[in-house]
Design a protein around this motif. Structure first.
Motif, PDB file in Angstrom:
ATOM      1  N   PHE A  10      31.802  12.265  26.955  1.00 27.84           N
ATOM      2  CA  PHE A  10      32.826  12.524  25.940  1.00 27.84           C
ATOM      3  C   PHE A  10      33.898  11.443  25.972  1.00 27.84           C
ATOM      4  O   PHE A  10      34.352  10.973  24.922  1.00 27.84           O
ATOM      5  N   GLY A  11      34.308  11.034  27.161  1.00 33.43           N
ATOM      6  CA  GLY A  11      35.349  10.024  27.284  1.00 33.43           C
ATOM      7  C   GLY A  11      34.927   8.685  26.710  1.00 33.43           C
ATOM      8  O   GLY A  11      35.668   8.066  25.927  1.00 33.43           O
ATOM      9  N   TYR A  12      33.733   8.231  27.068  1.00 31.54           N
ATOM     10  CA  TYR A  12      33.261   6.939  26.565  1.00 31.54           C
ATOM     11  C   TYR A  12      33.051   6.977  25.051  1.00 31.54           C
ATOM     12  O   TYR A  12      33.378   6.018  24.339  1.00 31.54           O
ATOM     13  N   VAL A  13      32.499   8.067  24.552  1.00 32.77           N
ATOM     14  CA  VAL A  13      32.277   8.180  23.106  1.00 32.77           C
ATOM     15  C   VAL A  13      33.614   8.180  22.360  1.00 32.77           C
ATOM     16  O   VAL A  13      33.739   7.572  21.289  1.00 32.77           O
ATOM     17  N   ASP A  43      28.191  -2.263  11.584  1.00 31.76           N
ATOM     18  CA  ASP A  43      28.404  -3.422  12.453  1.00 31.76           C
ATOM     19  C   ASP A  43      29.680  -3.276  13.280  1.00 31.76           C
ATOM     20  O   ASP A  43      29.727  -3.698  14.437  1.00 31.76           O
ATOM     21  N   THR A  44      30.718  -2.686  12.706  1.00 34.81           N
ATOM     22  CA  THR A  44      31.939  -2.453  13.487  1.00 34.81           C
ATOM     23  C   THR A  44      31.693  -1.388  14.549  1.00 34.81           C
ATOM     24  O   THR A  44      32.209  -1.494  15.664  1.00 34.81           O
ATOM     25  N   LEU A  45      30.922  -0.355  14.216  1.00 33.04           N
ATOM     26  CA  LEU A  45      30.560   0.649  15.226  1.00 33.04           C
ATOM     27  C   LEU A  45      29.738   0.007  16.334  1.00 33.04           C
ATOM     28  O   LEU A  45      29.984   0.260  17.525  1.00 33.04           O
ATOM     29  N   PHE A  46      28.780  -0.811  15.949  1.00 30.51           N
ATOM     30  CA  PHE A  46      27.934  -1.504  16.935  1.00 30.51           C
ATOM     31  C   PHE A  46      28.800  -2.356  17.863  1.00 30.51           C
ATOM     32  O   PHE A  46      28.622  -2.350  19.081  1.00 30.51           O
ATOM     33  N   THR A  47      29.757  -3.081  17.288  1.00 37.41           N
ATOM     34  CA  THR A  47      30.623  -3.951  18.080  1.00 37.41           C
ATOM     35  C   THR A  47      31.479  -3.147  19.038  1.00 37.41           C
ATOM     36  O   THR A  47      31.647  -3.519  20.212  1.00 37.41           O
ATOM     37  N   SER A  48      32.026  -2.023  18.568  1.00 36.64           N
ATOM     38  CA  SER A  48      32.857  -1.184  19.423  1.00 36.64           C
ATOM     39  C   SER A  48      32.062  -0.611  20.581  1.00 36.64           C
ATOM     40  O   SER A  48      32.506  -0.642  21.738  1.00 36.64           O
ATOM     41  N   VAL A  49      30.879  -0.088  20.297  1.00 31.57           N
ATOM     42  CA  VAL A  49      30.027   0.470  21.353  1.00 31.57           C
ATOM     43  C   VAL A  49      29.615  -0.611  22.336  1.00 31.57           C
ATOM     44  O   VAL A  49      29.617  -0.407  23.553  1.00 31.57           O
ATOM     45  N   SER A  50      29.287  -1.782  21.826  1.00 28.42           N
ATOM     46  CA  SER A  50      28.892  -2.885  22.691  1.00 28.42           C
ATOM     47  C   SER A  50      30.035  -3.317  23.596  1.00 28.42           C
ATOM     48  O   SER A  50      29.827  -3.669  24.767  1.00 28.42           O
ATOM     49  N   MET A  94      34.755   4.672  22.115  1.00 21.95           N
ATOM     50  CA  MET A  94      33.953   3.940  21.132  1.00 21.95           C
ATOM     51  C   MET A  94      34.382   4.264  19.706  1.00 21.95           C
ATOM     52  O   MET A  94      34.486   3.372  18.853  1.00 21.95           O
ATOM     53  N   LEU A  95      34.651   5.536  19.426  1.00 19.93           N
ATOM     54  CA  LEU A  95      35.071   5.932  18.083  1.00 19.93           C
ATOM     55  C   LEU A  95      36.467   5.397  17.759  1.00 19.93           C
ATOM     56  O   LEU A  95      36.733   4.981  16.624  1.00 19.93           O
ATOM     57  N   ALA A 127      37.443   2.734  14.758  1.00 18.24           N
ATOM     58  CA  ALA A 127      38.509   2.914  13.764  1.00 18.24           C
ATOM     59  C   ALA A 127      39.415   1.683  13.695  1.00 18.24           C
ATOM     60  O   ALA A 127      39.758   1.205  12.606  1.00 18.24           O
ATOM     61  N   PHE A 128      39.796   1.140  14.842  1.00 13.52           N
ATOM     62  CA  PHE A 128      40.674  -0.023  14.859  1.00 13.52           C
ATOM     63  C   PHE A 128      39.979  -1.268  14.309  1.00 13.52           C
ATOM     64  O   PHE A 128      40.585  -2.051  13.576  1.00 13.52           O
ATOM     65  N   LEU A 129      38.711  -1.469  14.685  1.00 13.17           N
ATOM     66  CA  LEU A 129      37.992  -2.652  14.211  1.00 13.17           C
ATOM     67  C   LEU A 129      37.678  -2.569  12.724  1.00 13.17           C
ATOM     68  O   LEU A 129      37.402  -3.600  12.088  1.00 13.17           O
ATOM     69  N   SER A 130      37.702  -1.372  12.161  1.00 11.99           N
ATOM     70  CA  SER A 130      37.429  -1.205  10.735  1.00 11.99           C
ATOM     71  C   SER A 130      38.646  -1.509   9.875  1.00 11.99           C
ATOM     72  O   SER A 130      38.529  -1.617   8.644  1.00 11.99           O
TER      73      SER A 130
END
Length: 450
Positions: free
Chosen positions: A29-32, A56-63, A35-36, A40-43
């Protein structure tokens, strides 16, 4: 008043439910949530130089949070300085770990940790009972800041001398990215332009090795320097020896067999061989030579190194060197028909063997399912390229044969799940998703024949 009372009641229930959650689920839960938040910030438009799609922004954040380093867009050309700063904070948060930052803040205010935080910190870093989570967390944060500060200073001098624009920011970004074994680079070609620069290769390698070998061994080494009794002497010995063996074997194999490196002078060839071995085994993911041009035999070696990965309580991913050591001991003891499993003349407990075996089984199963799905969604790419991508994502490595940006949206989502599982921990991820505990089931003697 009624609405306010209901909101407070729901908030309290959520807090109680979170506090009662299993440590594995709390970590997931903490890591997710990180990532979320990063997504939001990268978007935000202020984070982007040119429009970047939602996937792609979600992918970048998770990465970034998973400290993987795989990217579907060019980081330096797609995100603004603010976006790069957001990524750097995500990398730092992911490298230190979800529980480290929050727990360190709690320690700064209350000078102690609650029961749930203490238990979850032990789960996150696999801390043995002899090590205090409070002492460990403080050591982790200070050691991280010191290493990254020294690394940034050294890289600044070398980047400035090499004529790199904005050398200070580049140095800070790459120092944190290296220590957290993230492998993100603001250079379009990773570090290939510095393949012959001894200083930069050495600085990145030292930072990556310190981050990957784990905070446990650092704490143990520091206690030895201060003349205090070491608490993890055997674990430290296993980590150091396995790391050295893997680095030596990998470097030798790449130096002798890789055709792409044969055109280089012997000293540069040796340095490139070591750097790519180090990059795969620490799961940092930087490269000084093109991965797509390497032979399939060497790609297989790199995948093996990525599967083993870094060490416990470090910033890297993979099965971990200690699990690999336990599995080696199991195989050796089975071949020699020994009742007890030993490694370096020390008995390995059944609990550790069960964890190592379960990790390997879950890792193999998850990788197999992911590869099957990728073969369905990414028919335009070869089997070995997709396998390399999946192993790299699960190990939070970030090395790629160059297909990441060409993946379909479904393919990117599959890689996102793999990166998340790799950062939380393969076995911890499985435990977090487990529906129920079967330990209370009626025990019966089995008739399973092996």
């Amino acid at each position: 008043m009624g609405i306010k009372r209901n909101v407070i009641r729901l908030a309290l229930r959520g807090r109680i439910g979170l506090m009662q959650a299993a440590p594995a689920r709390l970590l997931l839960f903490g890591y997710v949530s990180y990532m979320l938040a990063g997504w939001a910030f990268l978007s935000m438009p202020v984070s982007q130089v040119q429009p970047v799609g939602a996937i792609d922004t979600l992918f970048t954040s998770v990465s970034a949070v998973s400290t993987t380093g795989l990217a579907t867009v060019a980081i330096g050309g797609s995100f603004s300085r603010f976006g790069e700063l957001v990524m750097l904070l995500l990398i730092q948060a992911g490298g230190l770990g979800y529980m480290t930052i929050g727990s360190f803040a709690v320690l700064s205010v209350y000078h102690r940790l609650g029961r749930v935080r203490t238990h979850t910190v032990r789960q996150a870093f696999n801390l043995p009972e002899g090590i205090s989570p409070v002492m460990f967390l403080r050591s982790v944060v200070w050691f991280t800041l010191i290493c990254e500060g020294i690394g940034a200073a050294a890289l600044y001098l070398m980047f400035h001398q090499a004529g790199v624009p904005d050398a200070m920011w580049m140095a800070v970004f790459h120092s944190i990215s290296a220590f957290c074994t993230a492998g993100f680079s603001l250079f379009g070609d990773s570090l290939t332009q510095f393949h012959d620069h001894v200083g930069i290769n050495l600085a990145i390698s030292i930072l990556s090795l310190f981050g990957a070998m784990g905070f446990l061994i650092i704490v143990d080494g520091w206690r030895a320097i201060l003349g205090r009794p070491r608490m993890l002497g055997f674990t430290s010995k296993v980590i150091v020896r396995i790391t050295l063996v893997l680095l030596s074997l990998g470097t030798l194999i790449l130096f002798v067999t890789e055709p792409e490196l044969r055109a280089l002078p012997p000293d540069e060839r040796l340095m490139a061989s070591f750097f790519q071995t180090m990059s795969a085994s620490t799961t940092v993911g930087f490269n000084t030579v093109s991965i797509s041009g390497m032979s399939q035999a060497v790609l297989m070696i790199l995948m093996g190194l990525m599967v083993v990965g870094a060490s416990p309580a470090g910033t890297g991913g993979g099965l971990k060197t200690t699990s690999f050591a336990a599995l080696l001991g199991l195989v050796r003891s089975t071949l020699k028909n020994r009742e007890a499993v030993r490694f370096f003349k020390r008995r390995v407990s059944d609990e550790k063997l069960n964890m190592a075996t379960a990790s390997l089984a879950y890792y193999s199963g998850m990788c197999g399912v992911a590869l099957f799905l990728l073969l369905l969604t990414e028919s335009g790419h070869s089997f070995e390229s997709l396998l390399f991508e999946a192993v790299s994502a699960m190990g939070t490595v970030g090395l790629s044969t160059g297909i990441t940006g060409d993946l379909t949206d479904l393919g990117k989502l599959i890689i996102i799940v793999l990166m998340t599982a790799g950062r939380v921990g393969i076995l911890t991820f499985g435990i977090a998703l487990a529906a129920h505990d079967e330990s209370r089931a009626e025990e019966q003697d089995d008739n399973l024949v092996l």
